[in-house]
Design a protein around this motif. Structure first.
Motif, PDB file in Angstrom:
ATOM      1  N   LYS A  83      -1.985   1.010  -6.515  1.00 24.00           N
ATOM      2  CA  LYS A  83      -1.756  -0.577  -8.245  1.00 24.00           C
ATOM      3  C   LYS A  83      -3.391  -1.420  -8.384  1.00 24.00           C
ATOM      4  O   LYS A  83      -3.484  -1.869  -8.020  1.00 24.00           O
ATOM      5  CB  LYS A  83      -0.461  -0.724  -7.699  1.00 24.00           C
ATOM      6  N   ASN A 100      -3.727   4.197 -10.661  1.00 23.60           N
ATOM      7  CA  ASN A 100      -2.459   3.590 -10.488  1.00 23.60           C
ATOM      8  C   ASN A 100      -2.063   5.278 -10.099  1.00 23.60           C
ATOM      9  O   ASN A 100      -2.441   6.479 -10.321  1.00 23.60           O
ATOM     10  CB  ASN A 100      -1.820   3.479 -11.302  1.00 23.60           C
ATOM     11  N   ARG A 109      -4.867  -0.263  -2.940  1.00 25.02           N
ATOM     12  CA  ARG A 109      -3.501   0.189  -1.702  1.00 25.02           C
ATOM     13  C   ARG A 109      -2.621  -0.333  -1.568  1.00 25.02           C
ATOM     14  O   ARG A 109      -2.338  -1.624  -1.324  1.00 25.02           O
ATOM     15  CB  ARG A 109      -4.009   0.228  -0.561  1.00 25.02           C
ATOM     16  N   HIS A 110      -0.754   0.271  -2.285  1.00 27.40           N
ATOM     17  CA  HIS A 110      -0.037  -0.144  -2.774  1.00 27.40           C
ATOM     18  C   HIS A 110       1.093   0.638  -2.492  1.00 27.40           C
ATOM     19  O   HIS A 110       0.890   1.612  -3.469  1.00 27.40           O
ATOM     20  CB  HIS A 110      -0.252  -1.131  -4.080  1.00 27.40           C
ATOM     21  N   GLY A 111       2.428   0.561  -1.575  1.00 23.49           N
ATOM     22  CA  GLY A 111       3.590   0.704  -1.654  1.00 23.49           C
ATOM     23  C   GLY A 111       2.717   1.693   0.004  1.00 23.49           C
ATOM     24  O   GLY A 111       1.869   1.584  -0.022  1.00 23.49           O
ATOM     25  N   ASP A 149       3.456   0.771   4.568  1.00 18.14           N
ATOM     26  CA  ASP A 149       3.627   0.205   3.734  1.00 18.14           C
ATOM     27  C   ASP A 149       2.300  -0.649   3.445  1.00 18.14           C
ATOM     28  O   ASP A 149       1.945  -2.028   4.777  1.00 18.14           O
ATOM     29  CB  ASP A 149       4.750  -0.881   3.468  1.00 18.14           C
ATOM     30  N   PHE A 150       1.476  -0.726   1.976  1.00 20.03           N
ATOM     31  CA  PHE A 150       0.362  -1.296   1.579  1.00 20.03           C
ATOM     32  C   PHE A 150       0.746  -2.549   0.529  1.00 20.03           C
ATOM     33  O   PHE A 150       2.322  -2.253  -0.655  1.00 20.03           O
ATOM     34  CB  PHE A 150      -0.295  -0.796   1.423  1.00 20.03           C
ATOM     35  N   GLU A 151       0.896  -4.149   0.392  1.00 23.27           N
ATOM     36  CA  GLU A 151       0.655  -4.493  -0.659  1.00 23.27           C
ATOM     37  C   GLU A 151      -0.288  -5.900  -1.321  1.00 23.27           C
ATOM     38  O   GLU A 151      -1.179  -5.457  -0.282  1.00 23.27           O
ATOM     39  CB  GLU A 151       1.854  -6.208  -0.277  1.00 23.27           C
ATOM     40  N   LYS A 152      -0.932  -4.907  -2.212  1.00 29.06           N
ATOM     41  CA  LYS A 152      -2.330  -4.805  -2.720  1.00 29.06           C
ATOM     42  C   LYS A 152      -3.773  -4.948  -1.799  1.00 29.06           C
ATOM     43  O   LYS A 152      -4.370  -6.113  -2.067  1.00 29.06           O
ATOM     44  CB  LYS A 152      -2.563  -7.279  -3.081  1.00 29.06           C
ATOM     45  N   HIS A 179       1.196  -4.350   4.808  1.00 24.46           N
ATOM     46  CA  HIS A 179       1.827  -5.850   4.320  1.00 24.46           C
ATOM     47  C   HIS A 179       3.772  -4.918   4.371  1.00 24.46           C
ATOM     48  O   HIS A 179       3.816  -3.437   3.673  1.00 24.46           O
ATOM     49  CB  HIS A 179       2.304  -6.211   3.540  1.00 24.46           C
ATOM     50  N   GLY A 180       4.335  -5.166   5.506  1.00 29.46           N
ATOM     51  CA  GLY A 180       5.800  -4.288   5.210  1.00 29.46           C
ATOM     52  C   GLY A 180       6.158  -3.548   6.898  1.00 29.46           C
ATOM     53  O   GLY A 180       5.161  -4.384   7.922  1.00 29.46           O
ATOM     54  N   GLU A 218       1.978  -8.468   8.272  1.00 25.81           N
ATOM     55  CA  GLU A 218       1.857  -9.237   6.852  1.00 25.81           C
ATOM     56  C   GLU A 218      -0.194  -9.661   6.767  1.00 25.81           C
ATOM     57  O   GLU A 218      -0.066  -9.775   7.734  1.00 25.81           O
ATOM     58  CB  GLU A 218       2.527 -10.376   7.152  1.00 25.81           C
TER      59      GLU A 218
END
Length: 512
Positions: free
Chosen positions: A24, A7, A28-30, A45-48, A52-53, A70
């Motif tokens: 996280k 993290n 890659r997240h954030g 932006d990344f998400e999981k 994403h973003g 997305e």
């Protein structure tokens, strides 16, 4: 976020490429920046582990797509600037990931050429970074050391990755230009000193660095400092030598920074009344200039085609006259007929009629610009346009050569700092939660009020624009991270509506 092996903020290099950003649970997240092994990049932006973003995808050939994503795929409409700099409003194939767009060199489904956003005139305060520890004077204040300070001007490029915590990925673009570097990453990320950021900027060939605060509530409360240290990870070890000027601006002034525009980084004379004792202050300016707005590529191509067609017709006429000359000479002898006098094709010097340096009296001849334009418009209109362009060219030349851009001494006082005379930058800019510059509670290093950006031993100073101490179990402000994402990494495409047509555009821009 917390900072541990899975993290927080990390720089991760593997066979896939290099990632600099927040993770996280190992994904890659954030906010983050990813550079793949084929040279393509993503900033946003990344998400999981997925795109994403909002963000910016840089293709390996230099084309840049800005929009929303997305699950690794483009979502809705966005903007594509191709490798030639032409800007399109596009709709990408939403069933294909951006990596597949890169690998298969896919074209947008729809594409409409649009002008670039115009540059906006602006300026803001900046403070110079002292090189090494300030020295205490007999008067009792600390004097910064500024051996690298000078006024510079040039086009500005945003650093990639934005924190410049590793060698710059866009070093070729940075060479010979000003580069904007984001301070941070913010706690609880590992510290990245200003010196490391400057080292990477200098190695890329930058002529100056503008450091940008990451905290919207930040202010000037202590003197920013660069230490000439041995850069970690260099082999053989390399020590920083600060050679180029550096300035620091607040997050709230981020709008002044416009990639591609000519900027001025200029500093007031040492004796300027608004310099706090021991400090050097100045301004970052984006002066009036020709923006990217102008003829579209298609219109420019059409104009050039029209011009060369006109030249082709003249050549045919001159060729016919040459043949007539030879025929008359064969019959009558003598020199060329009077109607051929001054024709460039007679002497073989192509385009001499467009070159004022080839004329007997250049001052009485039309400029090359007017000569070219006269082939596609009236002579009077060509002269009017040429005169306007000559004036603009003279101003631009002065800007580039330093007459308007590189300002020193009294010129700096009268121009760049004009309008800032109402108050010095330090005190009004400091937010309420930060100590006063003159307060004894202001954090110090060796007795001097300084800000190294980040300390090397893991401890962070409470200098410029840093939040008050955050409890260990409290994450950084998510709103600030989100704001950074939408401001620094990309221009929000929220105002873009999806094209109604789903068919392929006839003139879709090819990236290769």
């Amino acid at each position: 976020f917390t900072q541990d092996e899975k993290n927080g903020y990390h720089r991760v290099a593997n066979a896939e490429g290099l990632f600099c950003g927040w993770i996280k649970d190992g994904l890659r997240h954030g906010l983050g920046s990813m550079r793949w092994s084929d040279g393509s990049e993503f900033h946003g932006d990344f998400e999981k582990g997925l795109l994403h973003g909002g963000g910016k995808f840089v293709f390996s050939d230099g084309a840049v797509y800005t929009g929303r994503f997305e699950a690794d795929k483009p979502a809705g409409a966005g903007f594509l600037v191709d490798r030639l700099g032409v800007r399109y409003k596009v709709e990408m194939n939403a069933s294909v990931t951006m990596r597949e767009h890169q690998q298969k060199q896919l074209e947008p489904i729809t594409a409409t050429e649009e002008p670039h956003e115009p540059y906006v005139v602006g300026r803001c305060y900046t403070v110079a970074l002292t090189v090494g520890a300030p020295a205490k004077t007999e008067e009792g204040f600390y004097q910064g050391h500024f051996p690298n300070l000078k006024d510079v001007s040039g086009r500005l490029v945003l650093a990639r990755p934005p924190h410049a915590d590793c060698p710059l990925w866009n070093a070729a673009e940075v060479k010979g230009k000003l580069v904007a570097v984001m301070r941070g990453p913010r706690p609880p990320a590992p510290a990245v000193p200003y010196g490391i950021k400057l080292f990477h900027a200098q190695n890329a060939g930058a002529i100056g660095v503008v450091f940008v605060d990451y905290d919207p509530e930040g202010g000037f409360s202590s003197m920013p400092r660069i230490d000439e240290i041995v850069i970690p990870g260099t082999n053989p070890p390399q020590k920083l030598q600060a050679r180029i000027p550096t300035g620091f601006i607040l997050y709230r002034d981020l709008g002044v920074i416009q990639e591609g525009a000519i900027h001025v980084l200029a500093f007031a004379p040492k004796e300027h009344p608004h310099n706090r004792k021991g400090w050097r202050t100045g301004a970052v300016c984006c002066p009036p200039q020709e923006s990217k707005v102008g003829l579209s590529k298609s219109k420019a191509d059409a104009l050039m085609a029209e011009f060369f067609n006109a030249r082709k017709q003249e050549r045919q006429q001159e060729d016919a006259l040459l043949k007539e000359k030879k025929a008359k000479k064969a019959v009558h002898g003598g020199d060329a007929p009077e109607e051929l006098s001054g024709r460039e094709w007679v002497s073989g010097h192509i385009f001499d009629s467009l070159n004022p340096l080839k004329q007997a009296d250049p001052s009485k001849q039309p400029s090359m610009t007017a000569a070219m334009l006269s082939k596609v418009t009236t002579k009077q209109r060509a002269e009017e346009i040429s005169e306007s362009l000559d004036k603009s060219a003279a101003m631009f030349q002065g800007l580039v050569q330093g007459a308007l851009a590189t300002m020193t001494g009294e010129a700096m006082h009268n121009n760049v700092l004009k309008g800032f005379a109402s108050a010095p930058p330090a005190e009004p800019s400091a937010p309420a939660h930060l100590p006063s510059p003159s307060s004894e509670a202001t954090p110090t290093l060796g007795g001097a009020t300084v800000d190294r950006g980040e300390e090397y031993d893991g401890k962070r100073d409470m200098g410029i624009q840093v939040d008050p101490p955050t409890p260990p179990d409290s994450p950084p402000k998510a709103s600030m991270l989100a704001s950074l994402g939408t401001t620094w990494f990309f221009a929000s495409p929220s105002s873009v509506s999806s094209p109604a047509s789903s068919r392929r555009a006839p003139n879709s821009p090819r990236r290769v």
